[in-house]
Write an enzyme that holds these catalytic residues in place. Structure first.
Site, PDB file in Angstrom:
ATOM      1  N   GLU A 291      -5.128  -6.432  -1.663  1.00 62.73           N
ATOM      2  CA  GLU A 291      -5.133  -6.447  -0.203  1.00 62.73           C
ATOM      3  C   GLU A 291      -6.497  -6.168   0.416  1.00 62.73           C
ATOM      4  O   GLU A 291      -6.608  -5.381   1.353  1.00 62.73           O
ATOM      5  CB  GLU A 291      -4.108  -5.416   0.292  1.00 62.73           C
ATOM      6  CG  GLU A 291      -4.429  -3.938  -0.022  1.00 62.73           C
ATOM      7  CD  GLU A 291      -3.937  -3.422  -1.365  1.00 62.73           C
ATOM      8  OE1 GLU A 291      -3.792  -4.234  -2.292  1.00 62.73           O
ATOM      9  OE2 GLU A 291      -3.706  -2.213  -1.493  1.00 62.73           O
ATOM     10  N   HIS A 315       3.563  -9.312   0.761  1.00 61.12           N
ATOM     11  CA  HIS A 315       3.222  -7.980   0.257  1.00 61.12           C
ATOM     12  C   HIS A 315       1.776  -7.604   0.627  1.00 61.12           C
ATOM     13  O   HIS A 315       1.530  -6.551   1.223  1.00 61.12           O
ATOM     14  CB  HIS A 315       3.413  -7.954  -1.265  1.00 61.12           C
ATOM     15  CG  HIS A 315       3.059  -6.646  -1.896  1.00 61.12           C
ATOM     16  ND1 HIS A 315       3.992  -5.686  -2.192  1.00 61.12           N
ATOM     17  CD2 HIS A 315       1.860  -6.122  -2.277  1.00 61.12           C
ATOM     18  CE1 HIS A 315       3.394  -4.636  -2.733  1.00 61.12           C
ATOM     19  NE2 HIS A 315       2.093  -4.877  -2.798  1.00 61.12           N
ATOM     20  N   GLU A 316       0.853  -8.469   0.311  1.00 63.45           N
ATOM     21  CA  GLU A 316      -0.561  -8.133   0.583  1.00 63.45           C
ATOM     22  C   GLU A 316      -0.808  -8.048   2.090  1.00 63.45           C
ATOM     23  O   GLU A 316      -1.568  -7.202   2.554  1.00 63.45           O
ATOM     24  CB  GLU A 316      -1.497  -9.151  -0.078  1.00 63.45           C
ATOM     25  CG  GLU A 316      -1.316  -9.309  -1.593  1.00 63.45           C
ATOM     26  CD  GLU A 316      -1.259  -8.007  -2.381  1.00 63.45           C
ATOM     27  OE1 GLU A 316      -1.827  -7.000  -1.920  1.00 63.45           O
ATOM     28  OE2 GLU A 316      -0.618  -7.992  -3.448  1.00 63.45           O
ATOM     29  N   HIS A 319       0.197  -4.736   3.459  1.00 62.15           N
ATOM     30  CA  HIS A 319      -0.791  -3.677   3.220  1.00 62.15           C
ATOM     31  C   HIS A 319      -1.778  -3.532   4.387  1.00 62.15           C
ATOM     32  O   HIS A 319      -2.457  -2.509   4.490  1.00 62.15           O
ATOM     33  CB  HIS A 319      -1.596  -3.970   1.953  1.00 62.15           C
ATOM     34  CG  HIS A 319      -0.998  -3.441   0.688  1.00 62.15           C
ATOM     35  ND1 HIS A 319      -0.645  -2.123   0.518  1.00 62.15           N
ATOM     36  CD2 HIS A 319      -0.715  -4.062  -0.496  1.00 62.15           C
ATOM     37  CE1 HIS A 319      -0.177  -1.954  -0.725  1.00 62.15           C
ATOM     38  NE2 HIS A 319      -0.197  -3.112  -1.350  1.00 62.15           N
ATOM     39  N   GLU A 338       2.252   1.712  -1.838  1.00 61.66           N
ATOM     40  CA  GLU A 338       3.009   0.598  -2.429  1.00 61.66           C
ATOM     41  C   GLU A 338       4.493   0.588  -2.062  1.00 61.66           C
ATOM     42  O   GLU A 338       5.065  -0.475  -1.835  1.00 61.66           O
ATOM     43  CB  GLU A 338       2.834   0.587  -3.946  1.00 61.66           C
ATOM     44  CG  GLU A 338       1.392   0.326  -4.395  1.00 61.66           C
ATOM     45  CD  GLU A 338       0.810  -1.005  -3.936  1.00 61.66           C
ATOM     46  OE1 GLU A 338       1.574  -1.914  -3.544  1.00 61.66           O
ATOM     47  OE2 GLU A 338      -0.442  -1.130  -3.955  1.00 61.66           O
ATOM     48  N   ASP A 397      -4.803   4.463 -12.919  1.00 61.74           N
ATOM     49  CA  ASP A 397      -4.045   3.287 -13.296  1.00 61.74           C
ATOM     50  C   ASP A 397      -2.689   3.658 -13.912  1.00 61.74           C
ATOM     51  O   ASP A 397      -1.750   2.867 -13.865  1.00 61.74           O
ATOM     52  CB  ASP A 397      -4.864   2.518 -14.340  1.00 61.74           C
ATOM     53  CG  ASP A 397      -4.865   1.046 -14.064  1.00 61.74           C
ATOM     54  OD1 ASP A 397      -4.782   0.688 -12.874  1.00 61.74           O
ATOM     55  OD2 ASP A 397      -4.928   0.261 -15.029  1.00 61.74           O
ATOM     56  N   TYR A 405       6.178   1.529  -6.532  1.00 62.66           N
ATOM     57  CA  TYR A 405       6.612   0.320  -5.829  1.00 62.66           C
ATOM     58  C   TYR A 405       8.113   0.368  -5.513  1.00 62.66           C
ATOM     59  O   TYR A 405       8.522   0.305  -4.368  1.00 62.66           O
ATOM     60  CB  TYR A 405       6.344  -0.920  -6.688  1.00 62.66           C
ATOM     61  CG  TYR A 405       4.886  -1.304  -6.789  1.00 62.66           C
ATOM     62  CD1 TYR A 405       4.040  -0.670  -7.692  1.00 62.66           C
ATOM     63  CD2 TYR A 405       4.343  -2.294  -5.988  1.00 62.66           C
ATOM     64  CE1 TYR A 405       2.703  -1.011  -7.804  1.00 62.66           C
ATOM     65  CE2 TYR A 405       2.997  -2.654  -6.088  1.00 62.66           C
ATOM     66  CZ  TYR A 405       2.186  -2.017  -6.992  1.00 62.66           C
ATOM     67  OH  TYR A 405       0.866  -2.354  -7.078  1.00 62.66           O
TER      68      TYR A 405
HETATM   69  N1  BES Z   1      -2.888  -3.001  -4.426  1.00 60.19           N
HETATM   70  C1  BES Z   1      -2.109  -3.671  -5.385  1.00 60.19           C
HETATM   71  C2  BES Z   1      -2.847  -3.983  -6.654  1.00 60.19           C
HETATM   72  C3  BES Z   1      -3.430  -2.769  -7.361  1.00 60.19           C
HETATM   73  C4  BES Z   1      -2.731  -1.580  -7.436  1.00 60.19           C
HETATM   74  C5  BES Z   1      -4.660  -2.851  -7.948  1.00 60.19           C
HETATM   75  C6  BES Z   1      -3.304  -0.484  -8.072  1.00 60.19           C
HETATM   76  C7  BES Z   1      -5.208  -1.762  -8.593  1.00 60.19           C
HETATM   77  C8  BES Z   1      -4.527  -0.562  -8.653  1.00 60.19           C
HETATM   78  C9  BES Z   1      -1.505  -4.951  -4.824  1.00 60.19           C
HETATM   79  O1  BES Z   1      -1.118  -4.856  -3.500  1.00 60.19           O
HETATM   80  C10 BES Z   1      -0.248  -5.235  -5.578  1.00 60.19           C
HETATM   81  O2  BES Z   1       0.644  -4.431  -5.492  1.00 60.19           O
HETATM   82  N2  BES Z   1      -0.173  -6.348  -6.275  1.00 60.19           N
HETATM   83  C11 BES Z   1       1.003  -6.759  -6.983  1.00 60.19           C
HETATM   84  C12 BES Z   1       1.737  -7.712  -6.114  1.00 60.19           C
HETATM   85  C13 BES Z   1       3.168  -7.587  -5.999  1.00 60.19           C
HETATM   86  C14 BES Z   1       3.823  -6.269  -6.066  1.00 60.19           C
HETATM   87  C15 BES Z   1       3.774  -8.508  -4.981  1.00 60.19           C
HETATM   88  C16 BES Z   1       0.585  -7.462  -8.250  1.00 60.19           C
HETATM   89  O3  BES Z   1      -0.613  -7.660  -8.449  1.00 60.19           O
HETATM   90  O4  BES Z   1       1.426  -7.827  -9.053  1.00 60.19           O
HETATM   91 ZN    ZN Z   2       0.581  -3.592  -3.270  1.00 57.68          ZN
END
Ligand code: BES
Ligand code: ZN
Length: 623
Positions: A291, A315-316, A319, A338, A397, A405
């Protein structure tokens, strides 16, 4: 070493150049908020970065960015040092008032990198840090032309979340610290540079691009991408960037974007970032989406051709409120980013495509959650199934699981069900308004929610949801009627019906995903083959369905899918797909061998974020 740092950030954080309409933020809660970020060396109560002026040259030959970060500071009365986060940066000089000054790089920490302490006085307004990134900078992925869709030009992209911004900019890398930025970036001629900021959008001859981000953002939202890119407008304030051979498919897939933005605004208030553009990256992008403000980075694996995976864009986009506007104070509060975003995403999807569609997404979310909780508890990690995490001395991480989520989502959905949608929406709208451009802790959320609940005479046990492991007893779980029909079809098939006789005409990709995930362990090779012949799973263009099928192919030793499996693993860098497929492979000895063979070929195509996870999973030693 004790990494916990306490500091307070008062109103100064939101003295921001936010919108004029943002009065509430500037005059609202002036209580200083005690923050504690175990993942940053910064001591913002002594000296706080409020603006970044970044000058950089991107060199594809050496895979190095040479940069100068000119930082504007706000200091306490007795400030004597500015502390920044860095990781693998080589610092060339630090300049204050035209003169080089003393600085010190701290001990290396595996996750956090090194602190950079710079001597200042309370009067120091600006500090310039001249530096170079390392070849191994973790946020950066440098792609050879062969690793792009068009195969003509090299490509660079960054991924800063959670704590990788420090590997390309010396900065206070904590989600609780916001700053505005501008940048001047020089890239090879013919390539376009884009950032999470006001963007030029067209290639210029000089290769020099200027950017400005007027709204204050935390460092994890700093982003840069350089490559051969084209742009297509999708509406008055939205559009998409992609490589030339991908741009038309991308523009088709995201046609509903403007409608989505309007739906989001109708739910929870105005979009505060002016433009919303998408950037479709080459396939090695390790996430589905990121995002980055004004410019969401997205994987090309959502270009299914039938708009079936656009919930990722919802989703993005969501955010832009939950996360970018109201930001988790540190990574222990990640569910605030999330969980709220998954809830918001589903509300957008419901608005656009109806309740029974979004209920399928809800059911998939909770199905994944239950499986993950079971695995985590079996592995002895039940503490990680609490919403409020404890990631001190760990890689943030580790918190990127379905707990943040999907358990986060389930909590908000349960509140909505009990309180009533209208009231909950009123609360959420107020929450985003009141806390815009601010930091949120789990505890502060509880206070704000309970204040609202009290006025409404509403009782809800938030503590159990937030501080206890697993799903609380008595939680209400979504049931998708459409999935019940899928279960029946699968049952009929297992009872002997031929694949060709199943009523599948109106199934969406979510129904297909549910179907392949529900394939039982005792399905025979012949039955797998019958399904594959009838529904072409092995050649599916839908990355979610394909991943679900490939996992089943491995567990059922359905060898006709192995060639596609290898191709997919080599060409896709999205960790969410890679982890479960490799994870299924290593369950058997022969599968493990196959996994390692493929991994050796595929690894050069993956971003650090993915190799970091997979090296450990596969016991792979990089020299
Ligand atoms: N912000 C996240 C990606 C992220 C989280 C990167 C933690 C690094 C550390 C992004 O918004 C996300 O949640 N992406 C998901 C998408 C989905 C839940 C629709 C993905 O990449 O799968
Ligand atoms: Zn996310």
């Amino acid at each position: 070493m004790n990494r916990t740092r306490y500091f307070f950030i008062g109103l100064l954080l939101c003295s921001c150049q936010a919108n004029e309409s943002n009065k509430e933020v500037q005059t609202g809660n002036i209580e200083p908020m005690i923050l504690d970020d175990p993942h940053s060396f910064a001591k913002p109560s002594e000296s706080l970065v409020t603006h970044l002026d970044w000058r950089a040259t991107v060199d594809f030959e050496t895979k190095i960015i040479s940069g100068t970060a000119i930082l504007s500071l706000q200091n306490s009365k007795d400030a004597s040092q500015l502390i920044l986060d860095t990781k693998l940066l080589s610092i060339e000089s630090v300049i204050i008032g035209g003169e080089p000054v003393e600085y010190n790089l701290g001990e290396i920490d595996e996750y956090l990198g090194q602190s950079l302490s710079i001597k200042i006085t309370p009067q120091t307004k600006n500090v310039s840090v001249h530096y170079k990134t390392s070849k191994d900078a973790e946020a950066l992925q440098w792609l050879a032309p062969s690793q792009t869709a068009d195969k003509e030009s090299p490509f660079l992209f960054t991924q800063s979340q959670a704590i990788l911004a420090r590997s390309w900019v010396p900065i206070q890398d904590s989600p609780g610290i916001r700053f505005t930025y501008n940048a001047e970036v020089t890239v090879p001629q013919g390539l376009l540079a884009l950032m999470s900021a006001e963007n030029p959008a067209t290639v210029n001859e000089s290769g020099v691009y200027n950017f400005e981000m007027k709204q204050p953002i935390p460092a994890y939202l700093l982003a840069l991408s350089v490559g051969q890119l084209e742009f297509k407008s999708l509406g008055v304030r939205s559009g998409v960037h992609a490589e030339p051979t991908v741009i038309n498919a991308a523009a088709y897939e995201f046609e509903d974007l403007e409608v989505m933005i309007k739906a989001a605004e109708n739910l929870y208030g105005p979009y505060r970032w002016d433009r919303y553009d998408l950037l479709v990256l080459p396939p090695s992008f390790p996430f589905g989406g990121m995002e980055n403000p004004r410019l969401t980075f997205a994987t090309p694996t959502i270009l299914a051709g039938d708009r079936s995976l656009v919930s990722l864009v919802a989703h993005e986009l969501a955010h832009s409120w939950s996360g970018n506007l109201v930001t988790n104070a540190n990574w222990n509060d990640f569910w605030l980013n999330e969980g709220f975003t998954v809830y918001f995403e589903q509300r957008i999807m419901e608005t656009l495509y109806g309740r029974d569609y979004s209920e399928m997404l809800a059911a998939l979310s909770v199905q994944g959650l239950k499986e993950d909780i079971e695995t985590m508890i079996k592995a002895g990690n039940s503490n990680d199934t609490k919403l409020k995490l404890d990631l001190e001395n760990r890689n943030p991480d580790d918190g990127v699981t379905s707990i943040a989520y999907d358990k986060g989502y389930l909590l908000l959905r349960n509140i909505e069900e009990k309180l009533g949608r209208e009231k909950f929406d009123a609360f959420l709208k107020g929450y985003f308004e009141k806390n815009a451009f601010r930091v949120m802790t789990t505890e502060q959320f509880i206070v704000q929610f309970e204040q609202y609940a009290h006025e409404e005479d509403f009782l809800f046990d938030l503590n159990q949801w937030i501080y206890d492991p697993g799903i609380p007893k008595g939680a209400s779980l979504p049931i998708s009627d459409r999935f019940l029909q899928i279960d029946n079809a699968l049952q009929a098939f297992m009872n002997g019906a031929k694949a060709g006789t199943l009523e599948v005409k109106d199934w969406t990709s979510h129904e297909w995903l549910h179907f392949v995930r529900a394939i039982p362990a005792n399905m025979s090779f012949k039955q797998m083959e019958d399904l594959d012949n009838a529904f072409s799973f092995t050649v599916s263009g839908n990355s979610e369905v394909l991943t679900g099928w490939l996992i089943q192919a491995v567990s059922h030793q359905y060898t006709p899918a192995y060639e596609r499996l290898e191709k997919f693993l080599i060409n896709t860098g999205r960790r969410k797909f890679l982890s479960p497929i490799y994870g299924e492979l290593i369950k058997s000895e022969s599968g493990k061998e196959m996994a390692l063979n493929i991994y050796k070929k595929a690894r050069p195509n993956y971003h650090f974020v993915a190799t970091n996870t997979l090296d450990e999973m596969l016991g792979f030693q990089s020299n």
